[in-house]
Design a protein around this motif. Structure first.
Motif, PDB file in Angstrom:
ATOM      1  N   LEU A  99       0.847  -1.199   0.000  1.00 40.18           N
ATOM      2  CA  LEU A  99       0.000   0.000   0.000  1.00 40.18           C
ATOM      3  C   LEU A  99       0.877   1.241   0.000  1.00 40.18           C
ATOM      4  CD1 LEU A  99      -2.678  -1.130   2.605  1.00 40.18           C
ATOM      5  CD2 LEU A  99      -2.899  -1.116   0.125  1.00 40.18           C
ATOM      6  N   TRP A 100       0.435   2.275  -0.689  1.00 41.94           N
ATOM      7  CA  TRP A 100       1.234   3.491  -0.788  1.00 41.94           C
ATOM      8  C   TRP A 100       1.115   4.356   0.454  1.00 41.94           C
ATOM      9  CZ3 TRP A 100      -0.913   4.826  -6.253  1.00 41.94           C
ATOM     10  CH2 TRP A 100      -0.360   3.943  -7.190  1.00 41.94           C
ATOM     11  N   LYS A 101      -0.018   4.313   1.083  1.00 38.27           N
ATOM     12  CA  LYS A 101      -0.249   5.150   2.264  1.00 38.27           C
ATOM     13  C   LYS A 101      -0.810   4.281   3.375  1.00 38.27           C
ATOM     14  CE  LYS A 101      -0.980   9.307  -0.422  1.00 38.27           C
ATOM     15  NZ  LYS A 101      -1.844  10.410  -0.753  1.00 38.27           N
ATOM     16  N   GLU A 102      -1.264   4.905   4.438  1.00 35.34           N
ATOM     17  CA  GLU A 102      -1.771   4.169   5.588  1.00 35.34           C
ATOM     18  C   GLU A 102      -3.142   3.538   5.359  1.00 35.34           C
ATOM     19  OE1 GLU A 102      -0.301   3.460   8.677  1.00 35.34           O
ATOM     20  OE2 GLU A 102       1.415   4.002   7.446  1.00 35.34           O
ATOM     21  N   THR A 103      -3.891   4.008   4.400  1.00 26.35           N
ATOM     22  CA  THR A 103      -5.249   3.531   4.180  1.00 26.35           C
ATOM     23  C   THR A 103      -5.250   2.108   3.629  1.00 26.35           C
ATOM     24  OG1 THR A 103      -5.876   5.796   3.660  1.00 26.35           O
ATOM     25  CG2 THR A 103      -7.433   4.087   3.066  1.00 26.35           C
ATOM     26  N   PHE A 104      -6.085   1.243   4.227  1.00 27.39           N
ATOM     27  CA  PHE A 104      -6.198  -0.136   3.759  1.00 27.39           C
ATOM     28  C   PHE A 104      -7.345  -0.276   2.769  1.00 27.39           C
ATOM     29  CE2 PHE A 104      -7.746  -4.482   3.902  1.00 27.39           C
ATOM     30  CZ  PHE A 104      -6.580  -5.209   3.797  1.00 27.39           C
ATOM     31  N   TRP A 105      -8.526   0.208   3.133  1.00 24.60           N
ATOM     32  CA  TRP A 105      -9.710   0.093   2.286  1.00 24.60           C
ATOM     33  C   TRP A 105      -9.901   1.320   1.429  1.00 24.60           C
ATOM     34  CZ3 TRP A 105     -11.342  -4.650   2.235  1.00 24.60           C
ATOM     35  CH2 TRP A 105     -11.296  -5.433   3.382  1.00 24.60           C
ATOM     36  N   SER A 106     -10.477   1.123   0.265  1.00 30.64           N
ATOM     37  CA  SER A 106     -10.898   2.248  -0.558  1.00 30.64           C
ATOM     38  C   SER A 106     -11.922   3.046   0.241  1.00 30.64           C
ATOM     39  CB  SER A 106     -11.529   1.723  -1.854  1.00 30.64           C
ATOM     40  OG  SER A 106     -12.097   2.765  -2.584  1.00 30.64           O
ATOM     41  N   GLN A 107     -11.980   4.344   0.004  1.00 26.60           N
ATOM     42  CA  GLN A 107     -12.908   5.195   0.755  1.00 26.60           C
ATOM     43  C   GLN A 107     -14.364   4.817   0.466  1.00 26.60           C
ATOM     44  OE1 GLN A 107     -12.475   9.355  -0.103  1.00 26.60           O
ATOM     45  NE2 GLN A 107     -13.487   9.969   1.784  1.00 26.60           N
ATOM     46  N   SER A 108     -14.655   4.411  -0.743  1.00 24.11           N
ATOM     47  CA  SER A 108     -16.025   4.084  -1.116  1.00 24.11           C
ATOM     48  C   SER A 108     -16.331   2.619  -0.796  1.00 24.11           C
ATOM     49  CB  SER A 108     -16.245   4.351  -2.598  1.00 24.11           C
ATOM     50  OG  SER A 108     -15.378   3.545  -3.356  1.00 24.11           O
ATOM     51  N   PHE A 109     -17.609   2.281  -0.836  1.00 19.59           N
ATOM     52  CA  PHE A 109     -18.048   0.906  -0.679  1.00 19.59           C
ATOM     53  C   PHE A 109     -19.363   0.727  -1.419  1.00 19.59           C
ATOM     54  CE2 PHE A 109     -19.619   3.209   3.036  1.00 19.59           C
ATOM     55  CZ  PHE A 109     -20.981   2.882   3.042  1.00 19.59           C
ATOM     56  N   CYS A 110     -19.737  -0.512  -1.640  1.00 19.94           N
ATOM     57  CA  CYS A 110     -21.009  -0.818  -2.289  1.00 19.94           C
ATOM     58  C   CYS A 110     -21.879  -1.545  -1.269  1.00 19.94           C
ATOM     59  CB  CYS A 110     -20.773  -1.698  -3.513  1.00 19.94           C
ATOM     60  SG  CYS A 110     -22.297  -2.190  -4.342  1.00 19.94           S
ATOM     61  N   LEU A 111     -23.068  -1.013  -1.010  1.00 21.41           N
ATOM     62  CA  LEU A 111     -24.017  -1.630  -0.093  1.00 21.41           C
ATOM     63  C   LEU A 111     -25.335  -1.796  -0.824  1.00 21.41           C
ATOM     64  CD1 LEU A 111     -24.695  -2.593   2.810  1.00 21.41           C
ATOM     65  CD2 LEU A 111     -25.477  -0.255   3.246  1.00 21.41           C
ATOM     66  N   LEU A 112     -25.812  -3.030  -0.896  1.00 20.48           N
ATOM     67  CA  LEU A 112     -27.050  -3.333  -1.611  1.00 20.48           C
ATOM     68  C   LEU A 112     -28.015  -4.054  -0.693  1.00 20.48           C
ATOM     69  CD1 LEU A 112     -25.286  -4.900  -4.712  1.00 20.48           C
ATOM     70  CD2 LEU A 112     -26.185  -2.585  -4.563  1.00 20.48           C
ATOM     71  N   THR A 113     -29.285  -3.708  -0.805  1.00 23.27           N
ATOM     72  CA  THR A 113     -30.294  -4.516  -0.141  1.00 23.27           C
ATOM     73  C   THR A 113     -30.584  -5.685  -1.062  1.00 23.27           C
ATOM     74  OG1 THR A 113     -32.064  -3.194  -1.114  1.00 23.27           O
ATOM     75  CG2 THR A 113     -31.347  -2.596   1.114  1.00 23.27           C
ATOM     76  N   THR A 114     -30.968  -6.795  -0.485  1.00 22.57           N
ATOM     77  CA  THR A 114     -31.169  -7.977  -1.315  1.00 22.57           C
ATOM     78  C   THR A 114     -32.556  -8.557  -1.119  1.00 22.57           C
ATOM     79  OG1 THR A 114     -30.278  -9.435   0.362  1.00 22.57           O
ATOM     80  CG2 THR A 114     -28.730  -8.580  -1.245  1.00 22.57           C
ATOM     81  N   GLY A 115     -33.139  -8.976  -2.207  1.00 21.82           N
ATOM     82  CA  GLY A 115     -34.373  -9.732  -2.188  1.00 21.82           C
ATOM     83  C   GLY A 115     -35.606  -8.964  -1.757  1.00 21.82           C
ATOM     84  N   THR A 116     -36.722  -9.578  -1.981  1.00 22.20           N
ATOM     85  CA  THR A 116     -38.005  -9.069  -1.525  1.00 22.20           C
ATOM     86  C   THR A 116     -38.765 -10.222  -0.905  1.00 22.20           C
ATOM     87  OG1 THR A 116     -39.030  -9.530  -3.652  1.00 22.20           O
ATOM     88  CG2 THR A 116     -38.145  -7.316  -3.343  1.00 22.20           C
ATOM     89  N   ALA A 117     -39.751  -9.897  -0.118  1.00 26.06           N
ATOM     90  CA  ALA A 117     -40.540 -10.943   0.522  1.00 26.06           C
ATOM     91  C   ALA A 117     -41.506 -11.555  -0.485  1.00 26.06           C
ATOM     92  CB  ALA A 117     -41.307 -10.360   1.694  1.00 26.06           C
ATOM     93  N   PRO A 118     -41.582 -12.863  -0.513  1.00 27.37           N
ATOM     94  CA  PRO A 118     -42.569 -13.488  -1.380  1.00 27.37           C
ATOM     95  C   PRO A 118     -43.986 -13.112  -0.946  1.00 27.37           C
ATOM     96  CG  PRO A 118     -41.019 -15.107  -0.506  1.00 27.37           C
ATOM     97  CD  PRO A 118     -40.761 -13.818   0.186  1.00 27.37           C
ATOM     98  N   ALA A 119     -44.925 -13.146  -1.869  1.00 28.74           N
ATOM     99  CA  ALA A 119     -46.309 -12.764  -1.583  1.00 28.74           C
ATOM    100  C   ALA A 119     -46.874 -13.563  -0.412  1.00 28.74           C
ATOM    101  CB  ALA A 119     -47.168 -12.939  -2.828  1.00 28.74           C
TER     102      ALA A 119
END
Length: 134
Positions: A99-119
């Protein structure tokens, strides 16, 4: 499908979270990934979060988890990224070389809700409300 519940509600909240290592450096070998997962499992209960599935590649992790309606997801993600970054760099000094600097993770992230309730789940909930049929 079994729903989670508390005193006044039923819920089923699943999320997918994808975190990428800064600069897409390939540092998530098996031992590092396993330790990152341990850190996740240690912090998650403080936020009413339960790990369901963990998949790691060389430069990113893909996490599937359940949460409670009161979970503060963004605070949890920040706490996890901060703690895991600090601990992984401390416990695996070879990571710092990639790593070039102290940061391990990228500043951004992806967060998704998943699925829907069946009828059927919605219908079952609606039928359980109010007076019971005789």
């Amino acid at each position: 499908m079994e729903l989670d519940s508390n005193a006044h509600s039923v819920f089923l909240l699943h999320y997918e979270l994808i975190l990428v290592v800064k600069y897409r450096r390939e540092v998530l070998e098996a031992t590092v990934s396993n330790r990152a997962k341990e850190i996740f499992e240690k912090i998650a209960p403080n936020y009413n979060i339960t790990l369901q599935e963990w998949k790691a590649e060389k430069y990113y992790i893909h996490i599937f988890f359940k949460a409670h309606p009161k979970s503060e997801i963004s605070k949890f993600i920040n706490a996890y990224k901060s703690a895991s970054s600090r601990l992984l760099k401390k416990e695996f000094p070879q990571i710092r070389e990639k790593l070039w600097k102290e940061t391990f993770w990228s500043q951004s992230f992806c967060l998704l809700t998943t699925g829907t309730a069946p009828a059927e789940v919605i219908e079952e909930y609606l039928e359980s409300q109010g007076e019971k049929k005789r």
